[in-house]
Scaffold this active site. Structure first.
Site: not given
Lengths: 287, 156
Positions: A224, A228, A232
């Site tokens: 994660s 992440r 982004n």
């Protein structure tokens, strides 16, 4: 734009392809001339652009901070020293608030993560065509076909880069868990939570369930963390590329998106740092 | 989006950067920060101590001022007393001197009077003798009758 008026799809794909150097089954060690060649190289390939920018920016960060650190006065600090001290204090406070154990590693680790990731993200604000075109010109000078010179500037839009960092953090999580709780403690963490029972037989039943749940939890941390940041920045980069395709109107849009993105890159760097601290704090603390 | 050696390269670079930061970047900056913190704390400490010292010194100065005022008042009072005393003494002395002079003058006058009386007595006795001689026309021998005449003169 790359080549002779590529279609939008080609343009986007070209932008999202890393400059890859690796062992191709047919051509041996060489630069990949297409996305297909790059994927054919399999694991034994290096994204030259990602690593180059990462290392370059990392050295820039360390050089800058080292320079200030060596010249640091205890008197009134100058402009750059002010900035460096601000960062150091900010990171130090974040670490102290979250991580209550004693470790010489955590604070410098966090500082490195924050500054490095921020710098890597910052490359996103360089106009999307600027550096790739420069790379194409240089590539053309060395006799390469410009259409096949790939250059992806933002290292954090490469999942290898983010995963490389998050797996290092993952290794630290395991190391700190074992150091704080011992190897049996680490195994206990994996098997005795979240279900436990005073009854030995029921507990034995719970162990495999716990193990599956906790392993997923543990593995989810680095994945994660990496995805992440990657997601982004990848999305942000993609939108920059899309904006770059719409002609003159792109200028105000670019400005608006860049302004917003300035927030995103800082925030993502901060989140990566903060989660690292939190994970390591969890690794050290007793439940 | 292939996973490849970049991942390991990135991890190695990351590890190196963290090590370098821990070894060469963090300590000097932290040290400078802590030293400045200490310096500021020391400075504040000194300032508060100086303020306390100042207060103390002011108090002392006030105390000294009060004492010296008291002393000067005392000295002034003593001086007054002393001058009064001196005036009194001088007056007394002058009075005594006067009295002494008066008594001396009186005794001198008395002596003078006595001497004059004596002289007068002698002259009177001589006059008496001369008178008696005239009367007795040398019948009386001055030597033989001197005693008698002196006796006479003393009775005068």
């Amino acid at each position: 734009m790359a080549g002779n008026n590529p279609t939008p799809t080609e343009y986007i794909q070209h932008h999202l392809q890393n400059m890859t150097f690796g062992y191709h089954p047919e051509h041996g060690w060489s630069m990949a001339h297409s996305a297909q060649e790059a994927s054919e190289m399999g694991f034994w390939a290096i994204h030259v652009d990602t690593l180059g920018w990462s290392i370059g920016l990392g050295i820039l960060f360390l050089w800058l901070f080292r320079k200030v650190g060596k010249a640091a006065t205890t008197g009134i600090p100058g402009g750059l020293q002010n900035f460096v001290e601000l960062m150091v204090e900010f990171v130090d406070n974040s670490v102290k608030e979250t991580f209550h154990g004693k470790s010489k590693l955590i604070a410098p680790l966090s500082l490195t993560i924050f500054c490095w990731v921020f710098l890597l993200n910052l490359m996103d604000l360089v106009p999307v065509d600027f550096l790739p075109m420069l790379a194409q010109k240089i590539g053309a000078m060395f006799g390469a076909d410009p259409a096949h010179v790939y250059f992806k500037v933002v290292p954090t839009t490469d999942v290898n880069a983010t995963l490389g960092m998050s797996l290092s953090v993952f290794a630290l999580i395991i190391f700190y868990t074992i150091r704080a709780k011992g190897f049996s403690g680490f195994i206990g963490e994996l098997t005795l939570h979240p279900f436990n029972s005073p009854n030995k037989l029921v507990q034995a039943l719970f162990v495999p369930i716990n193990f599956v749940l906790e392993t997923v939890t543990l593995l989810a941390k680095p994945i994660s963390l990496a995805l992440r940041l990657f997601g982004n920045l990848y999305a942000g980069e993609l939108i920059f590329i899309l904006i770059a395709m719409i002609g003159l109107l792109q200028l105000p849009l670019h400005f608006a998106w860049a302004t917003f993105h300035l927030l995103v890159i800082t925030l993502q760097a901060f989140i990566f740092m903060m989660l690292t601290i939190v994970y390591l704090a969890m690794a050290v603390e007793k439940h | 989006m292939n996973l490849n050696l970049t991942l390991i390269g990135q991890a190695i670079a990351f590890a190196f950067f963290v090590w370098f930061c821990m070894r060469f970047v963090w300590p000097p900056v932290m040290q400078a920060l802590q030293e400045r913190q200490k310096k500021i704390a020391d400075g504040l400490d000194t300032a508060s101590r100086a303020a306390r010292d100042l207060e103390l010194a002011e108090e002392q100065a006030n105390e000294m001022l009060r004492e010296s005022k008291e002393q000067s008042a005392e000295i002034l009072e003593q001086a007054h007393k002393r001058s009064n005393q001196m005036i009194d003494e001088a007056r007394e002395q002058a009075r005594q001197e006067g009295e002494r002079m008066i008594t001396q003058a009186k005794s001198e006058i008395e002596q003078e009077v006595n001497r004059a009386k004596e002289e007068l007595r002698a002259q009177v006795s001589r006059l008496a003798i001369v008178g008696a001689e005239r009367i007795l026309e040398a019948s009386i021998d001055e030597k033989r009758h001197g005693k008698l005449v002196d006796k006479l003169a003393k009775e005068l």
